[in-house]
Design a protein around this motif. Structure first.
Motif, PDB file in Angstrom:
ATOM      1  N   ALA A  12       0.837  -1.208   0.000  1.00  0.00           N
ATOM      2  CA  ALA A  12       0.000   0.000   0.000  1.00  0.00           C
ATOM      3  C   ALA A  12       0.867   1.251   0.000  1.00  0.00           C
ATOM      4  O   ALA A  12       1.866   1.332   0.701  1.00  0.00           O
ATOM      5  CB  ALA A  12      -0.918  -0.001   1.210  1.00  0.00           C
ATOM      6  N   SER A  13       0.450   2.236  -0.790  1.00  0.00           N
ATOM      7  CA  SER A  13       1.152   3.520  -0.832  1.00  0.00           C
ATOM      8  C   SER A  13       0.335   4.567  -0.083  1.00  0.00           C
ATOM      9  O   SER A  13      -0.825   4.340   0.257  1.00  0.00           O
ATOM     10  CB  SER A  13       1.341   3.970  -2.285  1.00  0.00           C
ATOM     11  N   GLN A  14       0.945   5.725   0.131  1.00  0.00           N
ATOM     12  CA  GLN A  14       0.219   6.817   0.766  1.00  0.00           C
ATOM     13  C   GLN A  14      -1.003   7.193  -0.061  1.00  0.00           C
ATOM     14  O   GLN A  14      -2.066   7.468   0.486  1.00  0.00           O
ATOM     15  CB  GLN A  14       1.124   8.037   0.951  1.00  0.00           C
ATOM     16  N   GLU A  15      -0.874   7.199  -1.377  1.00  0.00           N
ATOM     17  CA  GLU A  15      -2.006   7.549  -2.239  1.00  0.00           C
ATOM     18  C   GLU A  15      -3.112   6.503  -2.159  1.00  0.00           C
ATOM     19  O   GLU A  15      -4.295   6.836  -2.210  1.00  0.00           O
ATOM     20  CB  GLU A  15      -1.552   7.754  -3.684  1.00  0.00           C
ATOM     21  N   ASP A  16      -2.739   5.221  -2.042  1.00  0.00           N
ATOM     22  CA  ASP A  16      -3.750   4.164  -1.875  1.00  0.00           C
ATOM     23  C   ASP A  16      -4.569   4.412  -0.611  1.00  0.00           C
ATOM     24  O   ASP A  16      -5.798   4.368  -0.630  1.00  0.00           O
ATOM     25  CB  ASP A  16      -3.091   2.778  -1.773  1.00  0.00           C
ATOM     26  N   VAL A  17      -3.887   4.671   0.485  1.00  0.00           N
ATOM     27  CA  VAL A  17      -4.550   4.891   1.771  1.00  0.00           C
ATOM     28  C   VAL A  17      -5.383   6.172   1.708  1.00  0.00           C
ATOM     29  O   VAL A  17      -6.537   6.204   2.156  1.00  0.00           O
ATOM     30  CB  VAL A  17      -3.531   4.934   2.928  1.00  0.00           C
ATOM     31  N   ARG A  18      -4.821   7.218   1.122  1.00  0.00           N
ATOM     32  CA  ARG A  18      -5.536   8.490   0.986  1.00  0.00           C
ATOM     33  C   ARG A  18      -6.846   8.290   0.222  1.00  0.00           C
ATOM     34  O   ARG A  18      -7.886   8.803   0.618  1.00  0.00           O
ATOM     35  CB  ARG A  18      -4.664   9.516   0.280  1.00  0.00           C
ATOM     36  N   SER A  19      -6.823   7.522  -0.849  1.00  0.00           N
ATOM     37  CA  SER A  19      -8.032   7.349  -1.656  1.00  0.00           C
ATOM     38  C   SER A  19      -9.117   6.588  -0.900  1.00  0.00           C
ATOM     39  O   SER A  19     -10.304   6.884  -1.047  1.00  0.00           O
ATOM     40  CB  SER A  19      -7.708   6.668  -2.986  1.00  0.00           C
TER      41      SER A  19
END
Length: 105
Positions: A12-19
């Motif tokens: 998981a990336s920061q963008e994945d979690v953010r979305s």
């Protein structure tokens, strides 16, 4: 308030979690700590949202939800406690001059 997110997939990336959290409101920040030695994500993170109501909605909806084949653990983050400085000795004296059972080490 901050949200603790546990059991995150290592991919998981920061963008994945953010979305994922953006579905419940405005995400102010996402922090995904990494291991100092390997640089690999540690499997947990912290999310801050615009309002406490948005954070509570995200916690209620996402705690126990399956995401990327993992069951997320989502709850209110506890305040960080001061664990003191870490000098690498794991609580031992650097000179190892303690004794146990009358033996010196």
């Amino acid at each position: 308030m901050s949200i603790y997110v546990g059991n995150l997939p290592f991919a998981a990336s920061q963008e994945d979690v953010r979305s994922v959290f953006a579905e419940y409101g405005t995400v102010k920040s996402v922090q995904l700590p990494t291991d100092r030695e390997t640089g690999r994500m540690r499997g947990f993170g912290f999310v801050e949202m615009e309002t406490e109501a948005q954070e509570m909605a995200a916690i209620e909806a996402l705690n126990g939800a399956e995401w990327m084949s993992r069951e997320l653990k989502v709850n209110q983050a506890r305040p960080r406690t001061d664990r003191g400085s870490f000098d690498g000795s794991r609580g031992r004296n650097d000179n190892r001059s303690f004794s146990r059972n009358s033996q010196s080490y």
